[in-house]
Scaffold this active site. Sequence first.
Site, PDB file in Angstrom:
ATOM      1  N   SER A 117       0.826  -1.205   0.000  1.00  0.00           N
ATOM      2  CA  SER A 117       0.000   0.000   0.000  1.00  0.00           C
ATOM      3  C   SER A 117       0.864   1.260   0.000  1.00  0.00           C
ATOM      4  O   SER A 117       1.615   1.484  -0.946  1.00  0.00           O
ATOM      5  CB  SER A 117      -0.937  -0.040   1.205  1.00  0.00           C
ATOM      6  OG  SER A 117      -1.933   0.941   1.117  1.00  0.00           O
ATOM      7  N   ASP A 262      -2.597   5.915  -4.032  1.00  0.00           N
ATOM      8  CA  ASP A 262      -1.426   5.225  -3.491  1.00  0.00           C
ATOM      9  C   ASP A 262      -1.139   4.023  -4.395  1.00  0.00           C
ATOM     10  O   ASP A 262      -1.863   3.781  -5.364  1.00  0.00           O
ATOM     11  CB  ASP A 262      -1.665   4.832  -2.039  1.00  0.00           C
ATOM     12  CG  ASP A 262      -2.866   3.918  -1.853  1.00  0.00           C
ATOM     13  OD1 ASP A 262      -3.702   3.839  -2.769  1.00  0.00           O
ATOM     14  OD2 ASP A 262      -2.983   3.280  -0.791  1.00  0.00           O
ATOM     15  N   ASP A 264      -1.632   0.851  -4.364  1.00  0.00           N
ATOM     16  CA  ASP A 264      -2.628  -0.194  -4.628  1.00  0.00           C
ATOM     17  C   ASP A 264      -4.017   0.380  -4.891  1.00  0.00           C
ATOM     18  O   ASP A 264      -4.996  -0.356  -4.997  1.00  0.00           O
ATOM     19  CB  ASP A 264      -2.670  -1.224  -3.502  1.00  0.00           C
ATOM     20  CG  ASP A 264      -3.230  -0.689  -2.193  1.00  0.00           C
ATOM     21  OD1 ASP A 264      -3.073   0.512  -1.935  1.00  0.00           O
ATOM     22  OD2 ASP A 264      -3.820  -1.467  -1.433  1.00  0.00           O
ATOM     23  N   ASP A 266      -6.371   2.119  -3.335  1.00  0.00           N
ATOM     24  CA  ASP A 266      -7.557   2.080  -2.475  1.00  0.00           C
ATOM     25  C   ASP A 266      -7.790   3.421  -1.782  1.00  0.00           C
ATOM     26  O   ASP A 266      -8.792   3.608  -1.107  1.00  0.00           O
ATOM     27  CB  ASP A 266      -7.491   0.943  -1.451  1.00  0.00           C
ATOM     28  CG  ASP A 266      -6.344   1.086  -0.453  1.00  0.00           C
ATOM     29  OD1 ASP A 266      -5.475   1.963  -0.639  1.00  0.00           O
ATOM     30  OD2 ASP A 266      -6.301   0.296   0.512  1.00  0.00           O
TER      31      ASP A 266
END
Length: 471
Positions: A117, A262, A264, A266
């Site tokens: 992340s 970011d 990933d 999310d």
Amino acid sequence: MANGEGICIFKVLLKEEDLKKAPLMKSTSGIRGIVGQSLTPFTIVKYVAAFGHFLKKGKVVVGRDSRPSGEHFSHLVCSTLAMAGCDVVDLGIVPTPTVELEVVHHKAAGGIAITASHNPAEWNALKFFNSLGEFITKAQYNRLETILSSEKEIPLAAHDNIGTIVFDDGAIRRHISKVLKIKSVNPAKIKKARLKVVVDAINGAGSKALPALLEKLGVKVIRLNCKGDGDFFRKPEPVPESLSQLGKTVKKYKANMGLACDPDADRLALVDENGRPIGEELTLALAVAHYLRKKRGPVAINLSTSLATADVARMMGSKVYLSPVGEANVIAEMRRRKAVIGGEGNGGVILPECHYGRDALVAAALTCSYLAESGKKLSELAGTIPNYQNIKKKAPLPGLFERKILRVEKEIRSSFGKLKVDRRDGLRFDLEGGWVHIRKSNTEPIYRLIAEARTPTLAQKLVKTVGRILK
């Protein structure tokens, strides 16, 4: 809040070497560590084999972000799951919310996202999802740890019962289709508004998905750091000090706004038409403001989220509930309260109508709809949000942290008088005109300190009072 000013001051009292000595971080958010140090191939195989055993075989969906170690770890994860007797669906590089949606699509027993992340490129992690496409619960995580701590070897499949591995390249397309069906997303209005948006995907998992969604909505997209090659051009966390390049690009192309996620994808942060980051807290506040205009109901946020979101919800007649920090905790509270929208103040919007997970694509679609339907500029919409001074700080965990926390409570009571204390996740103190929250991070060997108040003087005083004790 006039033009979003004063919403966030982000202070990092953290040196690079602090993170380079980090141990393996373990929680319901997964396992996370530095590649080759706290996170090794042996650790990956051990945890994945245990997860396969925990799922009692079945189908497992696997996706990853674009960081350099991801491809190698993906081979390990997929092969280990197959050796544990699981049938694997490999999605390749996709956003974490895509993995969550695909667990449900494939009727899988669970899923794994290989991503650290917002952590730097030398980190990686495994995020574990259950059959609902949500983070495993605390009870499920405890069961996984019990399997790992057992003295017995984790059983693997016999040679004639090894699982299969198949690749599915349609996951992002299905994710976009799901977002387009959200009732409060208005593609016709967005197309008519002829929006121009700069997307900074930090060359991460959102590099393909986020621009593709916007183009489906009729938005003109200017791509920035969207190669998807894992070259993190800026710091991975989309906080204001990381978004100067995006701000300059927005101004250069005279775009309506900039969107930054970011690695990933999310979380989503916004930059207004003037090239100014308005703070990741406002992503959720604006999404809530737009969505509640179409569908009323309760809202759930975490203990570290700005009062701005709670104020917006209450002004629109919705009840607001607080949960401990962490996606799984917010989702549990949302289910308990039947919340129609919720999330975390780090730019993580959760919309049950689409799925129970933080999703940058959902946040982007709601923001575009709000912009198009209102006919206003992003800075104007930000100016409608209540104004707070929000200070975020993170620093290495000091020795005797728990003992010092007790001193913090005594000092806060002495300095600020009457207050309300919440001990569900570290300590949060609510007092007249503001609040402060101190907690251990689930994803880094640090503590986080967030203070918010109606005046900068009170916010600074809260931070100084706590920071002096935690040195």
